[in-house]
Design a protein around this motif. Structure first.
Motif, PDB file in Angstrom:
ATOM      1  N   LEU A 117     -52.504   7.954 -19.609  1.00 43.21           N
ATOM      2  CA  LEU A 117     -51.093   7.867 -20.011  1.00 43.21           C
ATOM      3  C   LEU A 117     -50.199   8.716 -19.114  1.00 43.21           C
ATOM      4  N   ARG A 118     -50.709   9.827 -18.599  1.00 42.05           N
ATOM      5  CA  ARG A 118     -49.916  10.589 -17.632  1.00 42.05           C
ATOM      6  C   ARG A 118     -49.659   9.749 -16.391  1.00 42.05           C
ATOM      7  N   TYR A 119     -50.672   9.003 -15.950  1.00 42.70           N
ATOM      8  CA  TYR A 119     -50.494   8.110 -14.805  1.00 42.70           C
ATOM      9  C   TYR A 119     -49.495   7.007 -15.130  1.00 42.70           C
ATOM     10  N   ALA A 120     -49.582   6.478 -16.353  1.00 40.12           N
ATOM     11  CA  ALA A 120     -48.686   5.386 -16.748  1.00 40.12           C
ATOM     12  C   ALA A 120     -47.265   5.853 -16.993  1.00 40.12           C
ATOM     13  N   SER A 121     -47.060   7.152 -17.217  1.00 44.92           N
ATOM     14  CA  SER A 121     -45.747   7.644 -17.654  1.00 44.92           C
ATOM     15  C   SER A 121     -44.649   7.451 -16.620  1.00 44.92           C
ATOM     16  N   TYR A 122     -45.015   7.194 -15.366  1.00 45.05           N
ATOM     17  CA  TYR A 122     -43.983   6.934 -14.356  1.00 45.05           C
ATOM     18  C   TYR A 122     -43.192   5.665 -14.678  1.00 45.05           C
ATOM     19  N   ARG A 123     -43.769   4.795 -15.490  1.00 41.70           N
ATOM     20  CA  ARG A 123     -43.091   3.559 -15.872  1.00 41.70           C
ATOM     21  C   ARG A 123     -42.512   3.610 -17.284  1.00 41.70           C
ATOM     22  N   PHE A 124     -42.691   4.713 -17.997  1.00 43.70           N
ATOM     23  CA  PHE A 124     -42.244   4.777 -19.382  1.00 43.70           C
ATOM     24  C   PHE A 124     -40.722   4.763 -19.459  1.00 43.70           C
ATOM     25  N   GLY A 125     -40.229   4.044 -20.479  1.00 42.53           N
ATOM     26  CA  GLY A 125     -38.790   4.015 -20.688  1.00 42.53           C
ATOM     27  C   GLY A 125     -38.395   3.916 -22.144  1.00 42.53           C
ATOM     28  N   THR A 126     -39.379   4.003 -23.041  1.00 46.03           N
ATOM     29  CA  THR A 126     -39.091   3.898 -24.470  1.00 46.03           C
ATOM     30  C   THR A 126     -39.719   5.067 -25.219  1.00 46.03           C
ATOM     31  N   VAL A 127     -39.193   5.315 -26.413  1.00 46.24           N
ATOM     32  CA  VAL A 127     -39.734   6.381 -27.258  1.00 46.24           C
ATOM     33  C   VAL A 127     -41.174   6.086 -27.638  1.00 46.24           C
TER      34      VAL A 127
END
Length: 630
Positions: A371-381
């Motif tokens: 999830l840390r790797y994926a967090s670069y694409r996160f945009g929602t709560v």
């Protein structure tokens, strides 16, 4: 070529007295400084490169009989010298080329080793084209070179002969040997495929297996024929489980019709595998899927994975199979494999799906990593909440704090529970200033609730102790102890009171972002190059951040492939890490070698930069291209 240039090259490439890794590293590091640059004299540069190639090859071939780190160093030098010759090919004179061939003709190296180097040299210098097609006549007085050197015409003739021999069933054995000789020179996937098919027809499975592996690795992902032939050989040798694993990786990029026919042709070999290592997976797709479900129910995740990989090989784009395979991999903690499997479901969100699957399997540490790797694409709560939970349960307090901070910034309700978790994560990761602010906010949100009031007071006391304000912390620590309604926390609160009185700092997990290297890379990601350079300067001479920041080309350096700062940093790192075997230093050394190669050898250099544009304009152009689908 001037005598001083010859002496300089001979001295630089002289064999070291010690046969050690450090000596080999120093030998291969920046050797090309003894070659005159092309800007000064292109013809002299080309001649010096040819000479350096000959000297390095002579040493390499003389040492190639056994394991020797110096032989590897000379091989690297020869490879880089070959690339210098490629760039200066038009300036290489025929006399220098003939001299190099004469040198190799007298080497005592085995024919198969010498033939590979002659092939590379002919390809680099285009000898046959240079000599007008009269290559055999030119090397007539060099018996070994005349036998081993092949130009385009000879290679094409051998390839045609190999196909003609293969058409005659009685001549397939010599055809296989000829394909083995041609495949190295042709470097064409069709030749490797035909070689594999020919070997399968004439060689026993044990001997053919080596050929299949070579051909399969020469075409990873582009053609499955060699992979399927390797699986047949493994089945015939009684290595059924390995055969299934090979087939599971073979069919990802194949067409539906060809794949169905190929799988059907394997059924007999699959079912008649002699053992003792049987396939262990049902051949039929429905039976394999049912076996996977049974294995999942029994908690046998390894068997479930193998069954589902075979199901995915039969149907590479089946989303349901991909999800089940991702769950089986997640249960085993295989982060990378899980991400790759779930890319079938959502290519852009594969890491997010993998993180959720790992969390569902109770693999919190692995989940936080994905999830840390994926967090670069996160945009929602919701997306950030997955990382907050995973970080909390994994003990990755810095990741949890980052996630809660992002959730609140995106408008998540600032409930007492959310602020409680956020405050705890901040205190556990040593982010004292922000922890004090969040504790005050939690105190206001708690109101008259004694439970959250105690948490807020305790968090504020810990933050103040961390800031060195122990006098202010003591009343808050005593207040938290008095308000506490959870007996299990009495010991922790009493320790904080003692810490405030003794004026000692609270324990915490040092965050990754606290290091100078992390700060430098974070500043670089934020497009703050001056700050990145400031932090990189104190990160240490062998830090990766120092090299990465130095590689960034400033507007005045856009016309250069590599900045002078990066060359200087890379050279210093190579000098300091000669002979190292530790992982961190070896990784930095690999990147430093790439920087030096890009600057001087240019095997695969970075592209030149265009004109600088403001960040807002860049993002606008990026969105416009994305909207156009280009």
């Amino acid at each position: 070529m001037p005598a001083d240039v010859v002496e300089r090259i001979d001295a630089r490439l002289a064999r070291p007295a010690e046969t050690t890794l450090a000596a080999a590293d120093r030998l291969a590091s920046k050797w090309f400084t003894c070659v005159p640059p092309p800007a000064r004299d292109a013809a002299l540069h080309a001649s010096a490169a040819i000479y350096a190639l000959g000297v390095a090859l002579a040493h390499h071939l003389a040492l190639a009989g056994g394991a020797n780190v110096l032989s590897g160093a000379y091989r690297q030098i020869a490879t880089e010298a070959l690339h210098l010759c490629l760039r200066a090919r038009k300036d290489v004179n025929d006399r220098a080329a003939r001299g190099l061939l004469a040198l190799l003709d007298g080497c005592a190296a085995p024919d198969e080793v010498l033939e590979r180097w002659l092939l590379r040299i002919e390809r680099t210098l285009e000898l046959e084209a240079r000599l007008g097609g009269y290559l055999p006549g030119v090397v007539a007085e060099l018996p070994r070179v005349r036998t081993l050197l092949r130009g385009d015409e000879r290679i094409a003739w051998e390839l045609r002969l190999a196909h003609d021999l293969r058409a005659d069933p009685s001549q397939r054995e010599p055809a296989e040997r000829l394909f083995a000789r041609v495949a190295v020179a042709a470097d064409d996937w069709a030749t490797f495929r035909t070689w594999s098919d020919t070997a399968a027809a004439v060689l026993p499975p044990a001997a053919a297996l080596d050929v299949h592996w070579i051909c399969a690795r020469a075409n990873p992902g582009t053609n499955a024929v060699a992979w399927v032939n390797a699986a047949r050989a493994l089945f015939a040798l009684g290595r059924g489980a390995e055969g299934v694993d090979v087939l599971s990786a073979a069919y990802a990029n194949t067409g539906d019709e060809w794949r169905a026919g190929s799988i059907a042709s394997l059924e007999e070999a699959w079912r008649t595998c002699p053992g003792p290592d049987l396939p262990g997976v049902p051949f039929d797709g429905l039976e394999a899927s049912a076996a996977a479900d049974a294995a999942i129910a029994a908690g046998d995740w390894a068997t479930a994975e193998r069954c589902l990989r075979w199901c995915q090989a039969r149907a590479p784009r089946d989303v349901d199979v991909a999800r089940r395979l991702g769950a089986a991999l997640a249960a085993q903690g295989k982060v990378g494999d899980c991400v790759r499997a779930l890319a079938v479901v959502d290519r852009d969100g594969a890491a997010l799906h993998a993180g959720v699957a790992l969390a569902n399997a109770g693999r919190w540490t692995e989940s936080a990593l994905a999830l840390r790797y994926a967090s670069y694409r996160f945009g929602t709560v919701e997306e950030w909440s997955y990382l907050a939970s995973a970080g909390w349960y994994a003990g990755d307090h810095e990741a949890a704090a980052d996630a809660y901070r992002a959730m609140l910034a995106l408008g998540a309700p600032a409930s007492a529970a959310t602020l409680h978790y956020f405050l705890t994560a901040l205190c556990q990761s040593g982010q004292w200033s922000e922890a004090e602010q969040v504790a005050q906010r939690l105190g206001r949100e708690a109101g008259v609730d004694p439970s959250y009031g105690a948490v807020a007071a305790h968090g504020r006391a810990v933050a103040l102790c961390g800031l060195g304000r122990h006098t202010e912390a003591l009343p808050w620590a005593e207040r938290a102890a008095a308000m506490n309604t959870v007996p299990e926390r009495d010991t922790e609160l009493a320790a904080t009171v003692t810490r405030a009185r003794d004026r000692s700092p609270p324990p915490y997990h040092a965050p990754r972002s606290a290091t100078a290297s992390a700060r430098a890379l974070a500043a670089l990601a934020a497009n703050d190059l001056p700050a990145a350079e400031k932090h990189a300067a104190v990160a240490g001479p062998l830090s990766l951040a120092r090299l990465v920041v130095a590689e960034v080309r400033k507007p005045t350096e856009n016309d250069r492939l590599v900045s002078a700062r990066a060359v200087e940093a890379a050279g210093d790192i190579l000098d300091r890490t000669a002979g190292t075997t530790t992982l961190a230093e070896a990784l930095v050394r690999v990147r430093a070698r790439r920087v030096i190669d890009d600057a001087f050898i240019q095997i695969d250099p970075p592209p030149p930069l265009g004109a600088n544009v403001p960040a807002a304009e860049f993002h606008k152009r990026w969105r416009d291209r994305a909207d156009r689908g280009t």
